[in-house]
Design an enzyme around this catalytic site. Sequence first.
Site, PDB file in Angstrom:
ATOM      1  N   CYS A   1      39.691 -25.295 -33.428  1.00 42.50           N
ATOM      2  CA  CYS A   1      39.879 -23.979 -34.058  1.00 42.50           C
ATOM      3  C   CYS A   1      40.925 -23.984 -35.159  1.00 42.50           C
ATOM      4  O   CYS A   1      40.610 -23.698 -36.312  1.00 42.50           O
ATOM      5  CB  CYS A   1      40.240 -22.957 -32.988  1.00 42.50           C
ATOM      6  SG  CYS A   1      38.835 -22.579 -31.943  1.00 42.50           S
TER       7      CYS A   1
ATOM      8  N   LYS B   1      39.856 -12.822 -36.997  1.00 43.06           N
ATOM      9  CA  LYS B   1      39.895 -14.070 -36.227  1.00 43.06           C
ATOM     10  C   LYS B   1      40.615 -15.171 -37.004  1.00 43.06           C
ATOM     11  O   LYS B   1      41.551 -15.811 -36.505  1.00 43.06           O
ATOM     12  CB  LYS B   1      38.463 -14.496 -35.874  1.00 43.06           C
ATOM     13  CG  LYS B   1      38.332 -15.866 -35.284  1.00 43.06           C
ATOM     14  CD  LYS B   1      39.077 -15.977 -33.961  1.00 43.06           C
ATOM     15  CE  LYS B   1      39.208 -17.407 -33.499  1.00 43.06           C
ATOM     16  NZ  LYS B   1      38.087 -17.958 -32.845  1.00 43.06           N
TER      17      LYS B   1
ATOM     18  N   THR C   1      33.338 -18.501 -34.830  1.00 45.95           N
ATOM     19  CA  THR C   1      34.139 -18.099 -35.976  1.00 45.95           C
ATOM     20  C   THR C   1      33.392 -18.402 -37.274  1.00 45.95           C
ATOM     21  O   THR C   1      32.948 -19.521 -37.496  1.00 45.95           O
ATOM     22  CB  THR C   1      35.470 -18.878 -35.957  1.00 45.95           C
ATOM     23  OG1 THR C   1      36.045 -18.692 -34.670  1.00 45.95           O
ATOM     24  CG2 THR C   1      36.424 -18.378 -37.013  1.00 45.95           C
TER      25      THR C   1
ATOM     26  N   LYS D   1      56.695 -24.019 -30.567  1.00 40.60           N
ATOM     27  CA  LYS D   1      57.020 -25.360 -30.070  1.00 40.60           C
ATOM     28  C   LYS D   1      56.749 -26.387 -31.167  1.00 40.60           C
ATOM     29  O   LYS D   1      55.606 -26.570 -31.604  1.00 40.60           O
ATOM     30  CB  LYS D   1      56.129 -25.639 -28.853  1.00 40.60           C
ATOM     31  CG  LYS D   1      56.493 -26.852 -28.088  1.00 40.60           C
ATOM     32  CD  LYS D   1      57.310 -26.489 -26.860  1.00 40.60           C
ATOM     33  CE  LYS D   1      57.885 -27.725 -26.213  1.00 40.60           C
ATOM     34  NZ  LYS D   1      59.216 -27.511 -25.702  1.00 40.60           N
TER      35      LYS D   1
ATOM     36  N   LYS E   1      40.402 -26.086 -38.553  1.00 40.37           N
ATOM     37  CA  LYS E   1      39.258 -25.640 -39.352  1.00 40.37           C
ATOM     38  C   LYS E   1      39.406 -24.185 -39.772  1.00 40.37           C
ATOM     39  O   LYS E   1      38.982 -23.808 -40.857  1.00 40.37           O
ATOM     40  CB  LYS E   1      37.946 -25.917 -38.614  1.00 40.37           C
ATOM     41  CG  LYS E   1      37.383 -24.822 -37.776  1.00 40.37           C
ATOM     42  CD  LYS E   1      36.012 -25.216 -37.235  1.00 40.37           C
ATOM     43  CE  LYS E   1      35.621 -24.377 -36.041  1.00 40.37           C
ATOM     44  NZ  LYS E   1      35.432 -22.970 -36.279  1.00 40.37           N
TER      45      LYS E   1
ATOM     46  N   GLU F   1      41.088 -22.933 -24.914  1.00 41.13           N
ATOM     47  CA  GLU F   1      40.554 -23.945 -24.010  1.00 41.13           C
ATOM     48  C   GLU F   1      41.572 -24.181 -22.902  1.00 41.13           C
ATOM     49  O   GLU F   1      42.776 -24.138 -23.129  1.00 41.13           O
ATOM     50  CB  GLU F   1      40.282 -25.245 -24.773  1.00 41.13           C
ATOM     51  CG  GLU F   1      39.144 -25.090 -25.745  1.00 41.13           C
ATOM     52  CD  GLU F   1      38.732 -26.395 -26.408  1.00 41.13           C
ATOM     53  OE1 GLU F   1      39.022 -27.461 -25.852  1.00 41.13           O
ATOM     54  OE2 GLU F   1      38.123 -26.311 -27.479  1.00 41.13           O
TER      55      GLU F   1
ATOM     56  N   PHE G   1      38.619 -15.044 -28.743  1.00 43.98           N
ATOM     57  CA  PHE G   1      40.021 -15.447 -28.858  1.00 43.98           C
ATOM     58  C   PHE G   1      40.428 -16.332 -27.683  1.00 43.98           C
ATOM     59  O   PHE G   1      41.590 -16.407 -27.328  1.00 43.98           O
ATOM     60  CB  PHE G   1      40.928 -14.209 -28.922  1.00 43.98           C
ATOM     61  CG  PHE G   1      40.738 -13.395 -30.173  1.00 43.98           C
ATOM     62  CD1 PHE G   1      41.318 -13.783 -31.374  1.00 43.98           C
ATOM     63  CD2 PHE G   1      39.968 -12.239 -30.166  1.00 43.98           C
ATOM     64  CE1 PHE G   1      41.144 -13.041 -32.541  1.00 43.98           C
ATOM     65  CE2 PHE G   1      39.786 -11.484 -31.319  1.00 43.98           C
ATOM     66  CZ  PHE G   1      40.374 -11.881 -32.514  1.00 43.98           C
ATOM     67  N   LEU G   2      39.441 -16.954 -27.024  1.00 44.05           N
ATOM     68  CA  LEU G   2      39.753 -17.734 -25.822  1.00 44.05           C
ATOM     69  C   LEU G   2      40.476 -19.037 -26.174  1.00 44.05           C
ATOM     70  O   LEU G   2      40.279 -19.621 -27.227  1.00 44.05           O
ATOM     71  CB  LEU G   2      38.481 -18.054 -25.043  1.00 44.05           C
ATOM     72  CG  LEU G   2      37.371 -18.861 -25.733  1.00 44.05           C
ATOM     73  CD1 LEU G   2      37.629 -20.350 -25.615  1.00 44.05           C
ATOM     74  CD2 LEU G   2      36.033 -18.510 -25.130  1.00 44.05           C
TER      75      LEU G   2
ATOM     76  N   GLY H   1      46.066 -29.074 -33.029  1.00 44.80           N
ATOM     77  CA  GLY H   1      44.765 -29.712 -33.183  1.00 44.80           C
ATOM     78  C   GLY H   1      43.708 -28.837 -32.552  1.00 44.80           C
ATOM     79  O   GLY H   1      43.882 -27.627 -32.409  1.00 44.80           O
TER      80      GLY H   1
HETATM   81  C1  UDX Z   1      43.148 -21.364 -30.203  1.00 46.92           C
HETATM   82  C2  UDX Z   1      43.633 -19.892 -30.089  1.00 46.92           C
HETATM   83  O1  UDX Z   1      44.812 -19.832 -29.265  1.00 46.92           O
HETATM   84  C3  UDX Z   1      42.524 -19.023 -29.526  1.00 46.92           C
HETATM   85  O2  UDX Z   1      42.951 -17.671 -29.527  1.00 46.92           O
HETATM   86  C4  UDX Z   1      41.294 -19.187 -30.428  1.00 46.92           C
HETATM   87  O3  UDX Z   1      40.226 -18.416 -30.020  1.00 46.92           O
HETATM   88  C5  UDX Z   1      40.879 -20.634 -30.470  1.00 46.92           C
HETATM   89  O4  UDX Z   1      41.955 -21.410 -30.974  1.00 46.92           O
HETATM   90  P1  UDX Z   1      42.852 -23.434 -28.575  1.00 46.92           P
HETATM   91  O5  UDX Z   1      42.220 -24.164 -29.717  1.00 46.92           O
HETATM   92  O6  UDX Z   1      42.217 -23.555 -27.223  1.00 46.92           O
HETATM   93  O7  UDX Z   1      42.916 -21.863 -28.881  1.00 46.92           O
HETATM   94  O8  UDX Z   1      44.351 -23.984 -28.479  1.00 46.92           O
HETATM   95  P2  UDX Z   1      45.830 -23.381 -28.372  1.00 46.92           P
HETATM   96  O9  UDX Z   1      46.249 -23.295 -26.971  1.00 46.92           O
HETATM   97  O10 UDX Z   1      46.005 -22.177 -29.196  1.00 46.92           O
HETATM   98  O11 UDX Z   1      46.647 -24.609 -29.033  1.00 46.92           O
HETATM   99  C6  UDX Z   1      46.283 -25.101 -30.327  1.00 46.92           C
HETATM  100  C7  UDX Z   1      47.114 -26.295 -30.706  1.00 46.92           C
HETATM  101  O12 UDX Z   1      48.434 -25.917 -31.062  1.00 46.92           O
HETATM  102  C8  UDX Z   1      47.263 -27.381 -29.633  1.00 46.92           C
HETATM  103  O13 UDX Z   1      47.074 -28.646 -30.247  1.00 46.92           O
HETATM  104  C9  UDX Z   1      48.677 -27.207 -29.135  1.00 46.92           C
HETATM  105  O14 UDX Z   1      49.221 -28.405 -28.629  1.00 46.92           O
HETATM  106  C10 UDX Z   1      49.387 -26.760 -30.406  1.00 46.92           C
HETATM  107  N1  UDX Z   1      50.594 -25.962 -30.198  1.00 46.92           N
HETATM  108  C11 UDX Z   1      50.526 -24.753 -29.570  1.00 46.92           C
HETATM  109  C12 UDX Z   1      51.823 -26.418 -30.676  1.00 46.92           C
HETATM  110  O15 UDX Z   1      51.930 -27.502 -31.250  1.00 46.92           O
HETATM  111  N2  UDX Z   1      52.936 -25.623 -30.507  1.00 46.92           N
HETATM  112  C13 UDX Z   1      52.878 -24.414 -29.898  1.00 46.92           C
HETATM  113  O16 UDX Z   1      53.931 -23.746 -29.790  1.00 46.92           O
HETATM  114  C14 UDX Z   1      51.641 -23.968 -29.394  1.00 46.92           C
END
Ligand code: UDX
Length: 431
Positions: free
Chosen positions: A260, A204, A121, A251, A263, A152, A149-150, A257
């Site tokens: 992604c 993105k 990104t 949620k 930042k 983790e 857009f993956l 955190g």
């Molecule tokens: C994210 C994007 O989903 C992905 O498309 C992008 O490419 C990279 O950033 P990721 O960082 O793996 O992916 O985490 P994600 O599953 O999106 O969750 C991010 C954070 O949000 C986590 O800390 C999660 O606990 C929190 N979260 C998620 C909430 O607090 N509430 C929610 O409803 C959903």
Amino acid sequence: MRVTVTGAGHVGLVHAAAMAVIGHQVTVIDCDVSRIKGLQEGVVPFHEPLLREEVVRQVNGKRLRFTLGARDAYGDAEVVFLCVGTPPRDDGSANLMAVENAARDIRKHAPRHCVVVEKSTVPTGTAERLLSALNYGRNDLHVASNPEFLREGTALRDTLNPDRIVVGTSTKLAADVLRDVYRPLIDSGSRYIETSVATAELSKHASNSMLAMRISYMNALAEVCDRTGADVERVAEIMGADPRIGPSFLKAGLGFGGFCFPKDVAALAHTFTQNGVSSALLDEVLDINERAVRSVFRKIESALWHVEGKNVVVFGVAFKPDTDDVRFSPALKLVEVLTESRAHVSVWDPAVDSVRVGDRDVFPHTDLYEAARNADVAVIATDWEQLHKLDFFSLSVEMSGREIIDARNFLSESEILAAEAAGFTVTGVGR
Ligand code: UDX
């Protein structure tokens, strides 16, 4: 096709494995010697379901290899995916040094008409700088943007079954090459969106910030729920029933955190400001996210009266389940705040082996009950599936207190009843 991936981190390694799965000849380069040496021996440096197995399979099938040499990596590449880190600076802007360093090597070694793709990104407008850095002394390299857009934890599955593939190009050659790269996924029905480079770059940050905004919105509502007695979980259910809103990412809890969201929101806020657009909306998203940790801390404090000297067990330190990633983890932030307040903190996490808290290394327990021994309060900080198997009677035997703070609103109503039957008081977020 001959594909090179620069950067063997979460994005790069997953992308490289996926490129090999769909039939390309993939070379991965990274400047971290031990990482490359490890990968050559089948050691994947982080926890990501299915990834190690796929890397080993593709290496054995001779479609994937790892190198430290720039000539070796770029000498005959048709396309290079830049998957290097773009960490935030103090002002929220992205540090693009690694992109510039990679560009220098590519310029030196890549064959004519190689297509260099921004995969990590980057802020909108980076492609222009990249194009001139690549073509200094030559004039044939192409730049494209193809944001990932993956998520983790489901990274390989997301990459092989994407809900969209976004490709931004400014030359026909680059557009043709990338269509060829993604042909197997396009043919199996993935949505392929072709656009300009700037649009792809912005999409993105726009997507991630939108998701982060939803979470912060729910956390702000949770603050209101805590004061009015409304239930944020039911509010989310009702909101999510509207197809225009949908139920995902509503949620409330400890906040978002990972490497992604925090930042990307900060970087987009920076882009807004740079372009004369107020970033107040995005600034508030980040502020609410920080408040979420403080609000959970206050719940712990109100359960314990004084935090100092008390035993607190924190279940989960990864930023979300199914990963060992603690970068910008709100659970880790909570552990830090508790430690600074001189609580004795014990941590459980099934994937994180060790984590730096202040100036010391903490080694999380892998046994929930052992971690909880003598705890005055237990905090659910990461929504690991394993916590659904908690036996509250066994927990009550180990703990000296009877307070559970469910900072992720993770426990179901029947689990809360089971906890209460074992003598616990359960406090959630906005419920
Ligand atoms: C994210 C994007 O989903 C992905 O498309 C992008 O490419 C990279 O950033 P990721 O960082 O793996 O992916 O985490 P994600 O599953 O999106 O969750 C991010 C954070 O949000 C986590 O800390 C999660 O606990 C929190 N979260 C998620 C909430 O607090 N509430 C929610 O409803 C959903």
